[in-house]
Design a protein around this motif. Structure first.
Motif, short mmCIF file in Angstrom:
data_model
loop_
_atom_site.label_atom_id
_atom_site.label_comp_id
_atom_site.label_asym_id
_atom_site.label_seq_id
_atom_site.Cartn_x
_atom_site.Cartn_y
_atom_site.Cartn_z
N ALA A 8 35.78 -26.45 -47.70
CA ALA A 8 36.17 -25.47 -48.72
C ALA A 8 36.12 -24.11 -48.05
CB ALA A 8 35.22 -25.51 -49.90
N SER A 9 37.20 -23.38 -48.15
CA SER A 9 37.24 -22.10 -47.47
C SER A 9 38.25 -21.17 -48.11
CB SER A 9 37.61 -22.32 -46.00
OG SER A 9 38.89 -22.92 -45.91
N THR A 10 38.07 -19.89 -47.85
CA THR A 10 39.04 -18.91 -48.32
C THR A 10 40.02 -18.62 -47.19
OG1 THR A 10 37.57 -17.10 -47.68
CG2 THR A 10 37.48 -17.84 -49.97
N LEU A 11 41.16 -18.13 -47.57
CA LEU A 11 42.24 -17.92 -46.62
C LEU A 11 42.79 -16.52 -46.78
CD1 LEU A 11 43.90 -19.74 -44.64
CD2 LEU A 11 45.42 -20.21 -46.53
N ARG A 12 43.19 -15.91 -45.68
CA ARG A 12 43.82 -14.59 -45.70
C ARG A 12 45.33 -14.76 -45.50
NH1 ARG A 12 39.68 -12.16 -41.49
NH2 ARG A 12 41.15 -13.28 -40.21
N PRO A 13 46.14 -13.76 -45.91
CA PRO A 13 47.59 -13.87 -45.75
C PRO A 13 47.99 -14.19 -44.31
CG PRO A 13 47.07 -11.96 -47.07
CD PRO A 13 45.76 -12.49 -46.53
N ILE A 14 48.92 -15.11 -44.16
CA ILE A 14 49.53 -15.55 -42.92
C ILE A 14 48.55 -16.24 -41.98
CG2 ILE A 14 51.06 -14.87 -41.03
CD1 ILE A 14 52.35 -13.04 -42.72
N GLU A 15 47.35 -16.49 -42.40
CA GLU A 15 46.35 -17.21 -41.60
C GLU A 15 46.51 -18.70 -41.87
OE1 GLU A 15 41.72 -16.46 -41.10
OE2 GLU A 15 42.21 -17.28 -43.06
N GLY A 16 46.87 -19.47 -40.86
CA GLY A 16 47.02 -20.91 -41.02
C GLY A 16 45.68 -21.59 -41.08
N ARG A 17 45.57 -22.62 -41.92
CA ARG A 17 44.33 -23.38 -42.05
C ARG A 17 44.64 -24.86 -41.99
NH1 ARG A 17 39.70 -21.37 -44.10
NH2 ARG A 17 40.43 -19.72 -42.76
N SER A 18 43.90 -25.59 -41.20
CA SER A 18 44.05 -27.03 -41.08
C SER A 18 43.54 -27.70 -42.35
CB SER A 18 43.25 -27.50 -39.87
OG SER A 18 43.22 -28.89 -39.80
N VAL A 19 44.28 -28.71 -42.83
CA VAL A 19 43.88 -29.45 -44.02
C VAL A 19 44.07 -30.95 -43.78
CG1 VAL A 19 44.35 -27.59 -45.66
CG2 VAL A 19 46.18 -29.19 -45.06
N HIS A 20 43.30 -31.74 -44.55
CA HIS A 20 43.38 -33.20 -44.45
C HIS A 20 43.27 -33.80 -45.84
CE1 HIS A 20 42.78 -32.80 -40.14
NE2 HIS A 20 41.84 -31.93 -40.43
N VAL A 21 44.15 -34.73 -46.15
CA VAL A 21 44.10 -35.50 -47.38
C VAL A 21 44.27 -36.96 -46.97
CG1 VAL A 21 45.13 -35.93 -49.64
CG2 VAL A 21 45.14 -33.62 -48.70
N GLY A 22 43.17 -37.70 -46.92
CA GLY A 22 43.24 -39.08 -46.47
C GLY A 22 43.80 -39.16 -45.06
N ASP A 23 44.90 -39.90 -44.89
CA ASP A 23 45.53 -40.06 -43.58
C ASP A 23 46.50 -38.92 -43.25
OD1 ASP A 23 44.19 -42.46 -43.30
OD2 ASP A 23 45.86 -43.66 -44.05
N LEU A 24 46.70 -38.00 -44.16
CA LEU A 24 47.63 -36.90 -43.94
C LEU A 24 46.89 -35.67 -43.40
CD1 LEU A 24 49.64 -37.11 -47.28
CD2 LEU A 24 50.24 -38.11 -45.07
N SER A 25 47.51 -35.00 -42.44
CA SER A 25 46.97 -33.77 -41.88
C SER A 25 48.06 -32.73 -41.85
CB SER A 25 46.46 -34.00 -40.46
OG SER A 25 45.42 -34.93 -40.45
N GLY A 26 47.67 -31.47 -41.88
CA GLY A 26 48.67 -30.42 -41.82
C GLY A 26 48.07 -29.03 -41.87
N VAL A 27 48.88 -28.11 -42.36
CA VAL A 27 48.53 -26.69 -42.35
C VAL A 27 48.92 -26.06 -43.68
CG1 VAL A 27 49.02 -24.48 -41.23
CG2 VAL A 27 48.89 -26.55 -39.87
N VAL A 28 48.10 -25.09 -44.13
CA VAL A 28 48.39 -24.28 -45.31
C VAL A 28 48.37 -22.82 -44.88
CG1 VAL A 28 47.62 -23.55 -47.60
CG2 VAL A 28 47.34 -25.93 -46.89
N TYR A 29 49.34 -22.04 -45.35
CA TYR A 29 49.30 -20.59 -45.17
C TYR A 29 49.96 -19.97 -46.39
CZ TYR A 29 54.25 -20.54 -43.90
OH TYR A 29 55.62 -20.66 -43.92
N TYR A 30 49.77 -18.66 -46.58
CA TYR A 30 50.46 -17.99 -47.68
C TYR A 30 50.87 -16.58 -47.30
CZ TYR A 30 46.37 -15.14 -49.06
OH TYR A 30 45.34 -14.23 -49.10
N THR A 31 51.85 -16.08 -48.05
CA THR A 31 52.28 -14.69 -47.92
C THR A 31 52.20 -14.05 -49.30
OG1 THR A 31 54.59 -15.32 -48.26
CG2 THR A 31 53.84 -15.17 -45.98
N VAL A 32 52.01 -12.75 -49.31
CA VAL A 32 51.93 -12.00 -50.56
C VAL A 32 53.34 -11.57 -50.95
CG1 VAL A 32 50.95 -9.99 -51.72
CG2 VAL A 32 49.61 -11.23 -50.01
#
Length: 108
Positions: free
Chosen positions: A22-46
């Motif tokens: 569980a973590s907070t994210l800043r704009p345009i900062e990529g974060r690694s995520v995992h859901v079961g066998d799936l992996s990827g990245v989340v980022y956001y823009t304002v």
């Protein structure tokens, strides 16, 4: 290298930066995520209408990537899950912050 391969390589490069339960994210900062066998990245823009959240997930290095885009206003959340996994990825916005966490089974 095709555009698809480039996007997938970039997503997995960002994913290797580290995972958080569980973590907070800043704009345009990529974060690694995992859901079961799936992996990827989340980022956001304002954006003027809210935070534009982009989530890219794939199953392993050879899996086809899936991209989910949402715009979150304060107090809103997005929940991503699959029918075969017991956990879900919850992305929520509280004021000026965005929190990403893995939660228990998704429910309606």
């Amino acid at each position: 290298m095709s555009i698809r391969s480039t996007i997938l390589a970039a997503a997995f490069s960002l994913a290797s930066l580290g995972a958080a339960h569980a973590s907070t994210l800043r704009p345009i900062e990529g974060r690694s995520v995992h859901v079961g066998d799936l992996s990827g990245v989340v980022y956001y823009t304002v954006e003027p209408d809210g935070y534009r959240v982009v989530t890219t997930l794939a199953e392993g290095a050879a899996g086809a990537p899936i991209r989910f885009v949402s715009v979150l206003a304060p107090g809103q959340r997005a929940l991503l899950s699959t029918p075969n996994q017991a956990d879900a990825l919850e992305i929520s916005r509280s004021g000026d912050g965005l929190t990403i966490r893995t939660s228990g089974p998704a429910s309606n």
